[in-house]
Design a protein around this motif. Structure first.
Motif, short mmCIF file in Angstrom:
data_model
loop_
_atom_site.label_atom_id
_atom_site.label_comp_id
_atom_site.label_asym_id
_atom_site.label_seq_id
_atom_site.Cartn_x
_atom_site.Cartn_y
_atom_site.Cartn_z
N SER A 88 -8.01 3.80 86.08
CA SER A 88 -7.66 4.65 87.22
C SER A 88 -6.85 5.86 86.77
O SER A 88 -7.09 6.99 87.21
N ASN A 89 -5.88 5.63 85.87
CA ASN A 89 -5.09 6.75 85.34
C ASN A 89 -5.98 7.77 84.66
O ASN A 89 -5.79 8.99 84.80
N ASN A 90 -6.94 7.27 83.89
CA ASN A 90 -7.81 8.16 83.13
C ASN A 90 -8.64 9.04 84.06
O ASN A 90 -8.84 10.23 83.80
N ARG A 91 -9.13 8.46 85.15
CA ARG A 91 -9.94 9.25 86.09
C ARG A 91 -9.10 10.32 86.78
O ARG A 91 -9.58 11.43 87.03
N LEU A 92 -7.84 9.99 87.08
CA LEU A 92 -6.95 10.99 87.66
C LEU A 92 -6.69 12.13 86.68
O LEU A 92 -6.67 13.31 87.05
N LEU A 93 -6.49 11.76 85.41
CA LEU A 93 -6.25 12.78 84.38
C LEU A 93 -7.47 13.67 84.17
O LEU A 93 -7.34 14.87 83.93
N LEU A 94 -8.65 13.08 84.27
CA LEU A 94 -9.88 13.88 84.10
C LEU A 94 -10.00 14.96 85.16
O LEU A 94 -10.56 16.03 84.91
N GLY A 95 -9.47 14.67 86.34
CA GLY A 95 -9.57 15.63 87.43
C GLY A 95 -8.38 16.56 87.55
O GLY A 95 -8.33 17.36 88.49
N ASP A 96 -7.43 16.48 86.63
CA ASP A 96 -6.22 17.30 86.69
C ASP A 96 -6.29 18.37 85.61
O ASP A 96 -6.14 18.09 84.42
N ASP A 97 -6.46 19.62 86.03
CA ASP A 97 -6.59 20.72 85.07
C ASP A 97 -5.24 21.16 84.51
O ASP A 97 -5.19 21.98 83.59
N THR A 98 -4.14 20.62 85.04
CA THR A 98 -2.82 21.07 84.60
C THR A 98 -2.29 20.28 83.41
O THR A 98 -1.25 20.60 82.86
N VAL A 99 -3.00 19.21 83.05
CA VAL A 99 -2.57 18.40 81.92
C VAL A 99 -3.68 18.38 80.88
O VAL A 99 -4.76 18.93 81.08
N ASP A 100 -3.39 17.71 79.76
CA ASP A 100 -4.36 17.68 78.66
C ASP A 100 -5.65 16.96 79.06
O ASP A 100 -6.68 17.16 78.45
N GLY A 101 -5.59 16.14 80.08
CA GLY A 101 -6.80 15.49 80.56
C GLY A 101 -7.01 14.12 79.96
O GLY A 101 -6.36 13.72 79.00
N GLY A 102 -7.93 13.37 80.60
CA GLY A 102 -8.24 12.03 80.12
C GLY A 102 -9.43 12.04 79.19
O GLY A 102 -9.90 13.08 78.74
N TYR A 103 -9.94 10.85 78.93
CA TYR A 103 -11.08 10.68 78.05
C TYR A 103 -12.36 10.59 78.89
O TYR A 103 -12.34 9.96 79.96
N PRO A 104 -13.46 11.18 78.43
CA PRO A 104 -14.73 10.94 79.11
C PRO A 104 -14.97 9.43 79.23
O PRO A 104 -14.55 8.66 78.37
N ASP A 105 -15.65 9.03 80.31
CA ASP A 105 -15.78 7.60 80.61
C ASP A 105 -16.36 6.80 79.45
O ASP A 105 -15.89 5.69 79.16
N ASP A 106 -17.38 7.33 78.77
CA ASP A 106 -17.99 6.56 77.69
C ASP A 106 -17.04 6.38 76.51
O ASP A 106 -16.99 5.31 75.89
N ILE A 107 -16.25 7.42 76.20
CA ILE A 107 -15.28 7.32 75.12
C ILE A 107 -14.17 6.33 75.50
O ILE A 107 -13.75 5.50 74.68
N PHE A 108 -13.72 6.42 76.75
CA PHE A 108 -12.67 5.51 77.22
C PHE A 108 -13.11 4.05 77.05
O PHE A 108 -12.37 3.23 76.49
N GLU A 109 -14.31 3.72 77.52
CA GLU A 109 -14.77 2.33 77.46
C GLU A 109 -14.95 1.87 76.01
O GLU A 109 -14.68 0.71 75.68
N ASP A 110 -15.41 2.77 75.14
CA ASP A 110 -15.59 2.41 73.74
C ASP A 110 -14.25 2.14 73.07
O ASP A 110 -14.11 1.18 72.29
N LEU A 111 -13.23 2.96 73.37
CA LEU A 111 -11.91 2.76 72.78
C LEU A 111 -11.27 1.46 73.26
O LEU A 111 -10.62 0.75 72.48
N VAL A 112 -11.46 1.14 74.53
CA VAL A 112 -10.94 -0.12 75.07
C VAL A 112 -11.60 -1.30 74.36
O VAL A 112 -10.94 -2.28 73.98
N ARG A 113 -12.90 -1.20 74.14
CA ARG A 113 -13.64 -2.30 73.50
C ARG A 113 -13.15 -2.52 72.07
O ARG A 113 -13.08 -3.67 71.61
N ARG A 114 -12.80 -1.47 71.38
CA ARG A 114 -12.43 -1.58 69.97
C ARG A 114 -10.93 -1.76 69.74
O ARG A 114 -10.49 -1.87 68.60
#
Length: 299
Positions: A129-155
């Motif tokens: 949920s945090n990551n999706r909020l960050l993806l939509g916030d142009d004022t911060v560095d932003g989150g990870y694209p969904d596919d990268i996020f899920e891959d990093l969680v898996r590993r």
């Protein structure tokens, strides 16, 4: 001075916790300066926070193995440069690979400085949920694209306080108001600015090559590791990657999904020997360093 490794899922709140640690440590340093008789050892301390953004690393760097390897190498080099007698280094990154944390542990130990791991224990759904909020916030560095996020969680490889490179381990639950700053300070700097001196052991001290049989040991030990990999692949045909425990080694080998050819393994072995032939290392250190090297280049 100490190395603090933050570790956690992407978008788990590591940067928020890192800034809390920076504020706390800087506050202790400033409070010492205001004392009638400041502790000179604490007065010399400087606090550094190192993260992807400060180094110009993009979230997209974690999309491919090659760019991820380069990003980790950039972080590693920056942390290594910052480590010093009067520096507290806070590594604000995922630090999600245990072999990588082990390498940084060895760097700190070689400099006779303590280290610790701060695990940010945020549930995956909250991170998502945090990551999706960050993806939509142009004022911060932003989150990870969904596919990268899920891959990093898996590993992600969670820290284990039973291993010496992940200890002392401090866990910060996502709704905790702050990290256990007092405990971290006492463990790394000391309750009175007198932390226990860390003595480098044989495995973290490089010495000029002088033993007559060193190159033989370097060649034999690395070949033993390759033999274990080949035997595992032969006994597990068709399996996509796997973890191999190597006798006398602290870390396992993490094989990639694609099978490794003998020529590729031998090429990596020759590269490792070339890099390390000018140093005399204990046998156990050769094995662990080679496994670290393979895991880093397999990633």
């Amino acid at each position: 001075m100490p190395l603090i490794l933050l570790s956690g899922f992407p978008s788990s709140g590591k940067t928020h916790r890192a800034k809390q640690l920076v504020d706390y440590f800087q506050g202790r340093i400033d409070a010492n300066a205001s004392q009638p008789t400041p502790d000179p050892r604490i007065a010399r301390l400087r606090v550094h926070r190192i993260d992807d953004t400060s180094l110009g690393l993009s979230r997209e760097a974690y999309r491919e193995a090659r760019t991820e390897k380069d990003a980790r190498s950039t972080l590693y080099s920056a942390i290594r440069r910052a480590l010093g007698r009067d520096d507290i280094v806070i590594a604000d990154a995922m630090n999600f690979i245990k072999g990588y944390r082990y390498q940084l542990f060895c760097e700190a130990k070689a400099l006779q400085t303590p280290s610790c791991v701060v695990h940010i224990g945020t549930p995956i759904d909250t991170c998502r949920s945090n990551n999706r909020l960050l993806l939509g916030d142009d004022t911060v560095d932003g989150g990870y694209p969904d596919d990268i996020f899920e891959d990093l969680v898996r590993r992600y490889e969670e820290p284990n306080g039973m291993t010496r490179w992940d200890s002392p381990l401090f866990t910060v639950i996502y709704d905790d108001p702050s990290p256990p700053c007092d405990a971290i300070w006492d463990a790394l700097v000391g309750a009175e600015g007198k932390a226990k001196l860390v003595k480098p052991h044989q495995a973290t001290v490089l010495k000029p090559a002088s033993e007559s049989n060193y190159l033989y040991e370097l060649d034999r030990t690395t070949q033993e590791v390759l033999t274990h990999i080949q035997t595992w692949q032969k006994d597990h045909p068709g399996e996509e990657g796997g973890q191999i425990s190597i006798p006398e080694a602290e870390l396992p080998i993490e094989l990639p999904a694609s099978p490794l050819s003998l020529s590729h393994l031998q090429r990596m072995r020759r590269q490792f020997i070339t890099l390390n032939r000018q140093h005399t290392l204990p046998k156990s250190r050769i094995r662990d360093l080679f496994i670290d090297y393979l895991n880093t280049n397999f990633a």
